[in-house]
Scaffold this motif. Structure first.
Motif, mmCIF file in Angstrom:
data_model
loop_
_atom_site.group_PDB
_atom_site.id
_atom_site.type_symbol
_atom_site.label_atom_id
_atom_site.label_comp_id
_atom_site.label_asym_id
_atom_site.label_seq_id
_atom_site.Cartn_x
_atom_site.Cartn_y
_atom_site.Cartn_z
ATOM 1 N N THR A 5 -30.479 5.106 -0.167
ATOM 2 C CA THR A 5 -29.542 4.111 -0.440
ATOM 3 C C THR A 5 -29.886 3.127 -0.561
ATOM 4 O OG1 THR A 5 -28.764 4.097 1.844
ATOM 5 C CG2 THR A 5 -28.268 6.224 1.103
ATOM 6 N N THR A 17 -23.335 14.449 2.915
ATOM 7 C CA THR A 17 -22.044 13.854 2.228
ATOM 8 C C THR A 17 -21.243 15.517 2.612
ATOM 9 O OG1 THR A 17 -22.903 12.334 1.139
ATOM 10 C CG2 THR A 17 -20.564 13.256 0.627
ATOM 11 N N PRO A 47 -26.032 11.086 0.829
ATOM 12 C CA PRO A 47 -25.627 9.930 0.230
ATOM 13 C C PRO A 47 -27.057 9.461 -0.095
ATOM 14 C CG PRO A 47 -24.900 9.465 2.451
ATOM 15 C CD PRO A 47 -25.866 11.376 2.536
ATOM 16 N N ASP A 82 -18.052 15.808 5.388
ATOM 17 C CA ASP A 82 -18.601 13.972 6.751
ATOM 18 C C ASP A 82 -18.612 14.651 7.736
ATOM 19 O OD1 ASP A 82 -18.766 11.774 4.407
ATOM 20 O OD2 ASP A 82 -17.200 10.747 5.015
ATOM 21 N N ARG A 99 -13.969 11.451 -4.235
ATOM 22 C CA ARG A 99 -14.727 11.531 -3.420
ATOM 23 C C ARG A 99 -15.272 12.924 -4.950
ATOM 24 N NH1 ARG A 99 -13.511 11.028 2.671
ATOM 25 N NH2 ARG A 99 -15.574 10.064 2.512
ATOM 26 N N GLU A 186 -18.562 9.507 -4.259
ATOM 27 C CA GLU A 186 -19.620 9.959 -2.874
ATOM 28 C C GLU A 186 -20.888 10.517 -4.182
ATOM 29 O OE1 GLU A 186 -18.310 9.489 0.623
ATOM 30 O OE2 GLU A 186 -16.374 8.543 -0.092
ATOM 31 N N LEU A 218 -24.906 6.929 -4.945
ATOM 32 C CA LEU A 218 -24.423 8.224 -5.121
ATOM 33 C C LEU A 218 -25.910 9.140 -5.082
ATOM 34 C CD1 LEU A 218 -22.935 8.389 -8.723
ATOM 35 C CD2 LEU A 218 -21.926 7.955 -6.857
#
Length: 346
Positions: A5, A17, A47, A82, A99, A186, A218
């Protein structure tokens, strides 16, 4: 390669995620038979990671993608976002689909021909009322321009009043991506994102997805039948056949040393790979209302056809013994195959 990330944390060390555990999806046919489109599937995306789902048409890739964003309800198992189970209320799904954005393969049919580029990108902003919630107080036009620029369409204002038929195929695909980016998601789910594009444009769109991963952190789930595409873009690969993941692992592990006969067959026809002899699979993926016993690939398996499975003493197991479900691990090369297991034990 291992994704990271923008903060520098490797994707493999972060909580997923989006993940699925024991996912099963069933459809009832007109005759009343039950088709099991997904059967006990585990996958996860972290992520800043690109996961490629690969396999022939009918393997369950698109059904899995649709189930991950709540467009299909699972008959068993769970989708988690999440760390929490998916909220299937109208409000919960609306927030999830902000999202997690899905980019479809055919931009020509996905874009409304009566909408300008501006309206196509602004549609999601209006639906989710993101202009009112923008922390920097930017106008709708500024957010649309930002999304178009992020998708590689510059200067963005020059495209505001153009219609889909006035754009090239690559530009239309970028407009679809811009519409997704406008919502600041996301995770992107890209279903065959370059299959309808010329070879000269394919590389540009793949480079864009890699750039978005690097700059925005992303996560990307790419649905494709093309292992060559997966080779160029993915951090991990999950190979699907008849509703199950049959091989998974880091891209360099799976594609440099494919273990499952199905993966080997798919990889053997990739033009970039010259060291493998072409493998022609006989027949088609079986009817999901009549899934074969044992290894579901065994009616088409080259290892059974050429005697390799018999020589290893696993032919009976291939036809009659079920295989374990592969867990959604982020490291390790995993294969669901009796022949591979016999060779490893030997």
């Amino acid at each position: 390669m291992t994704a990271a990330t923008p903060t520098g944390t490797p994707a493999t060390e972060q909580r997923p995620t989006l993940e699925a555990n024991g996912l099963a999806v069933e459809f009832t046919t007109r005759s009343g038979a039950v088709a099991r489109a997904l059967d006990d599937v585990d996958v996860s995306v972290r992520p800043g990671e690109i996961l490629a789902l690969v396999g022939e048409s009918g393997s369950g890739k698109t059904t899995l993608a649709r189930t991950l964003i709540g467009l299909e309800r699972p008959a068993a198992g769970e989708v988690r976002w999440d760390g929490a189970g998916l909220d299937y209320s109208a409000r919960g799904l609306k927030e999830l689909r902000r999202r997690v954005q899905m980019v479809l393969q055919d931009a020509s049919s996905s874009l409304n021909p009566r909408h300008t580029v501006y309206d196509s990108v602004a549609e999601g902003l209006r639906l989710h009322r993101l202009v009112d919630r923008d922390p920097e107080g930017r106008s709708e036009a500024e957010l649309v321009a930002r999304a178009l620029a992020s998708a590689g369409l510059r200067p963005p204002e020059s495209l505001f009043l153009r219609y889909p038929h006035e754009l090239s195929g690559g530009q239309r695909q970028r407009v679809l991506i811009a519409g997704a980016l406008a919502l600041q998601p996301e995770l992107l789910i890209a279903d065959e994102p370059v299959s309808s594009l010329d070879a000269s444009i394919r590389g540009e769109i793949l480079a864009l997805l890699l750039k978005l991963r690097e700059e925005m952190g992303l996560g990307v789930l790419v649905v494709t039948h093309d292992l060559g595409l997966a080779w160029n873009i993915a951090d991990r690969i999950a190979v699907m056949y008849l509703g199950r993941v049959v091989e998974s692992g880091r891209t360099e592990d799976v594609l440099a040393a494919p273990q499952h006969p199905y993966t080997q067959a798919l990889l053997s026809v990739v033009p970039e790979i010259e060291q493998l002899e072409p493998v022609v699979l006989t027949g088609e993926i079986p009817d999901p209302t009549r899934i074969p016993g044992g290894c579901r690939f065994h009616p088409r398996c080259p290892a059974l056809a050429d005697g390799s499975a018999e020589a290893a003493g696993v032919a009976a197991a291939c036809a009659g013994s079920p295989l374990p479900v592969l867990p959604a691990e982020t490291v390790g090369h995993q294969v669901a195959c009796h022949l591979v297991a016999a060779r490893q034990d030997g």
